[in-house]
Design an enzyme around this catalytic site. Structure first.
Site, PDB file in Angstrom:
ATOM      1  N   TYR A 199       5.310 -18.398 -28.864  1.00  0.00           N
ATOM      2  CA  TYR A 199       4.631 -17.676 -27.772  1.00  0.00           C
ATOM      3  C   TYR A 199       3.210 -17.259 -28.187  1.00  0.00           C
ATOM      4  CZ  TYR A 199       9.321 -16.809 -25.740  1.00  0.00           C
ATOM      5  OH  TYR A 199      10.584 -16.907 -25.215  1.00  0.00           O
ATOM      6  N   LEU A 206      13.549 -11.923 -13.646  1.00  0.00           N
ATOM      7  CA  LEU A 206      12.869 -11.781 -12.345  1.00  0.00           C
ATOM      8  C   LEU A 206      12.678 -13.148 -11.693  1.00  0.00           C
ATOM      9  CD1 LEU A 206      10.122  -9.187 -13.407  1.00  0.00           C
ATOM     10  CD2 LEU A 206      12.439  -8.759 -12.549  1.00  0.00           C
ATOM     11  N   ASN A 238       8.791  -1.874 -13.805  1.00  0.00           N
ATOM     12  CA  ASN A 238       9.994  -2.479 -14.379  1.00  0.00           C
ATOM     13  C   ASN A 238      10.788  -1.537 -15.268  1.00  0.00           C
ATOM     14  OD1 ASN A 238       9.142  -4.707 -13.006  1.00  0.00           O
ATOM     15  ND2 ASN A 238       8.459  -5.861 -14.811  1.00  0.00           N
TER      16      ASN A 238
HETATM   17  N1  LIG Z   1      14.776 -18.091 -24.898  1.00  0.00           N
HETATM   18  C1  LIG Z   1      14.102 -18.807 -24.008  1.00  0.00           C
HETATM   19  O1  LIG Z   1      14.166 -20.052 -23.967  1.00  0.00           O
HETATM   20  C2  LIG Z   1      13.266 -18.092 -23.009  1.00  0.00           C
HETATM   21  C3  LIG Z   1      12.783 -18.764 -21.866  1.00  0.00           C
HETATM   22  C4  LIG Z   1      12.031 -18.055 -20.942  1.00  0.00           C
HETATM   23  C5  LIG Z   1      11.778 -16.715 -21.154  1.00  0.00           C
HETATM   24  N2  LIG Z   1      12.231 -16.081 -22.288  1.00  0.00           N
HETATM   25  C6  LIG Z   1      11.938 -14.644 -22.548  1.00  0.00           C
HETATM   26  O2  LIG Z   1      12.239 -13.875 -21.384  1.00  0.00           O
HETATM   27  C7  LIG Z   1      11.060 -13.188 -20.953  1.00  0.00           C
HETATM   28  C8  LIG Z   1      11.052 -12.996 -19.451  1.00  0.00           C
HETATM   29  O3  LIG Z   1      11.147 -14.214 -18.768  1.00  0.00           O
HETATM   30  P1  LIG Z   1       9.914 -14.921 -18.027  1.00  0.00           P
HETATM   31  O4  LIG Z   1       8.642 -14.484 -18.650  1.00  0.00           O
HETATM   32  O5  LIG Z   1      10.230 -16.376 -18.018  1.00  0.00           O
HETATM   33  O6  LIG Z   1      10.020 -14.461 -16.517  1.00  0.00           O
HETATM   34  P2  LIG Z   1      10.301 -13.111 -15.699  1.00  0.00           P
HETATM   35  O7  LIG Z   1      10.323 -11.941 -16.588  1.00  0.00           O
HETATM   36  O8  LIG Z   1      11.492 -13.406 -14.847  1.00  0.00           O
HETATM   37  O9  LIG Z   1       9.058 -13.069 -14.707  1.00  0.00           O
HETATM   38  C9  LIG Z   1       7.731 -12.854 -15.127  1.00  0.00           C
HETATM   39  C10 LIG Z   1       6.845 -12.964 -13.908  1.00  0.00           C
HETATM   40  O10 LIG Z   1       7.190 -11.918 -12.989  1.00  0.00           O
HETATM   41  C11 LIG Z   1       6.029 -11.158 -12.659  1.00  0.00           C
HETATM   42  N3  LIG Z   1       6.448  -9.770 -12.521  1.00  0.00           N
HETATM   43  C12 LIG Z   1       6.789  -8.912 -13.501  1.00  0.00           C
HETATM   44  N4  LIG Z   1       7.129  -7.728 -12.986  1.00  0.00           N
HETATM   45  C13 LIG Z   1       6.995  -7.828 -11.651  1.00  0.00           C
HETATM   46  C14 LIG Z   1       7.194  -6.928 -10.584  1.00  0.00           C
HETATM   47  N5  LIG Z   1       7.636  -5.684 -10.801  1.00  0.00           N
HETATM   48  N6  LIG Z   1       6.958  -7.365  -9.325  1.00  0.00           N
HETATM   49  C15 LIG Z   1       6.528  -8.633  -9.088  1.00  0.00           C
HETATM   50  N7  LIG Z   1       6.327  -9.527 -10.064  1.00  0.00           N
HETATM   51  C16 LIG Z   1       6.569  -9.136 -11.344  1.00  0.00           C
HETATM   52  C17 LIG Z   1       5.087 -11.351 -13.824  1.00  0.00           C
HETATM   53  O11 LIG Z   1       3.763 -11.141 -13.367  1.00  0.00           O
HETATM   54  P3  LIG Z   1       2.580 -10.542 -14.309  1.00  0.00           P
HETATM   55  O12 LIG Z   1       2.748 -11.127 -15.659  1.00  0.00           O
HETATM   56  O13 LIG Z   1       1.351 -10.973 -13.577  1.00  0.00           O
HETATM   57  O14 LIG Z   1       2.707  -9.040 -14.332  1.00  0.00           O
HETATM   58  C18 LIG Z   1       5.370 -12.798 -14.204  1.00  0.00           C
HETATM   59  O15 LIG Z   1       4.681 -13.664 -13.335  1.00  0.00           O
HETATM   60  C19 LIG Z   1       9.938 -14.084 -21.496  1.00  0.00           C
HETATM   61  O16 LIG Z   1       8.696 -13.455 -21.471  1.00  0.00           O
HETATM   62  C20 LIG Z   1      10.469 -14.395 -22.856  1.00  0.00           C
HETATM   63  O17 LIG Z   1      10.315 -13.287 -23.724  1.00  0.00           O
HETATM   64  C21 LIG Z   1      12.988 -16.747 -23.192  1.00  0.00           C
END
Ligand SMILES: NC(=O)c1ccc[n+]([C@@H]2O[C@H](COP(=O)([O-])OP(=O)(O)OC[C@H]3O[C@@H](n4cnc5c(N)ncnc54)[C@H](OP(=O)(O)O)[C@@H]3O)[C@@H](O)[C@H]2O)c1
Length: 274
Positions: free
Chosen positions: A57, A192, A242
């Site tokens: 990352y 999310l 959040n």
């Molecule tokens: N192990 C794996 O293979 C793997 C894969 C994917 C993810 N992950 C981990 O899981 C974490 C979270 O998953 P993710 O980043 O894929 O997606 P997520 O947390 O489901 O969604 C992030 C998105 O949601 C937006 N967001 C956040 N809070 C919000 C709110 N209150 N209202 C509206 N939109 C909101 C963010 O916007 P802004 O950023 O513009 O605020 C961003 O665009 C990752 O960062 C990572 O640490 C792990």
């Protein structure tokens, strides 16, 4: 349906099979590389107790800087990070810790299974790292039940955590039962749906009922079911929103309605389980 205690705060934790505790929610940092140190320091100021990262990352140095800037006591912040499927897991753990500026990680995960096999060599590398005190706990990510069983059969060591995509729109009773049986905690990534389903009208209706946002409902759904969400947010208003999920409860019938939204949806295009 498992329902966690409701008198929870951001300082509440779940107990891992090893007896160690993990916070009930945290901050994900994939694609949070614009100003990692500033964003993570802001999150610490809000009370976020856990940060999830990975060497790929490119957020580890910024997280390390935020830890130093905030002066947060090491035992107040839980750090989970990952090794890649092509790594020497032991060496990569040392590298991750160096980038983070830490002596140990709370949780080291195999990011995903290798193309062939279950990743037994990786798992042995993490066991060594844990035995040498470089990680408190070790686990996996993106693993289906069969591959977890193969790791256990080969080493006798059960992962403490499986980090998988998990939301009302994409989850699995079979995976939950498997993890419950072995005492594996599910860490919910993309909780999310990467903001792709926040406008689902059934979700929006439930959110309106509680005076909360759809994102807050998705986070709270995880917390109440004992799975551990790690929502990512760059924007401060999202970071604030959040973590503001400890002043309400979702009632049983709404939890059931949220469960019924399941369509095995994946914002990344695949679920390693059904
Ligand atoms: N192990 C794996 O293979 C793997 C894969 C994917 C993810 N992950 C981990 O899981 C974490 C979270 O998953 P993710 O980043 O894929 O997606 P997520 O947390 O489901 O969604 C992030 C998105 O949601 C937006 N967001 C956040 N809070 C919000 C709110 N209150 N209202 C509206 N939109 C909101 C963010 O916007 P802004 O950023 O513009 O605020 C961003 O665009 C990752 O960062 C990572 O640490 C792990």
């Amino acid at each position: 349906m498992r329902i966690a205690k409701i008198d929870m705060s951001v300082n509440s934790s779940v107990r891992l099979r090893t007896g160690n505790e993990m916070p009930v929610m945290g901050l994900g940092t994939w694609l949070l590389s614009r100003d990692t140190a500033g964003t993570v320091a802001y999150a610490f100021g809000l009370g976020y107790p856990m940060i999830d990262t990975s060497s790929d990352y490119r957020t580890q140095p910024g997280i390390g800087a935020a830890l130093r800037m905030s002066g947060a006591a090491r035992d107040r912040i839980y750090i989970s990070t990952k090794v890649e499927e092509t790594d020497d897991a032991y060496k990569r753990t040392r590298f991750d810790l160096k980038e983070l500026g830490l002596d140990f990680a709370d949780l080291m995960l195999i990011h995903r299974p290798p193309l062939a096999g279950a990743g037994v060599r990786l798992w042995r590398g993490l066991i060594r790292a844990r035995n040498e005190g470089l990680a408190r706990d070790i686990g996996v990510s993106n693993y289906p039940p069969e591959l977890i069983e193969r790791l256990i059969d080969a080493t006798g060591e059960t992962p403490a955590v499986n980090q998988i995509e998990w939301s009302p729109f994409g989850h699995s009773e079979k995976m939950r039962r498997f993890c419950d049986k072995l005492g594996i905690i599910i860490q919910a990534y993309s909780p999310l749906t990467r903001a792709t389903r926040l406008d689902d009208e059934r979700l929006v209706r439930i959110a309106q009922k509680y005076g909360k946002s759809p994102a807050q409902i998705l986070i709270r759904w995880n917390i109440e079911l004992g799975t551990v969400p790690i929502p990512k947010a760059n924007q401060r208003r999202h970071l604030e929103e959040n973590i503001d999920v400890f002043d309400f409860e979702i009632d049983r019938s709404d939890l059931q309605q949220l469960n019924s939204l399941n369509e095995h949806y994946s914002s990344l295009g695949f679920l390693p389980y059904i």
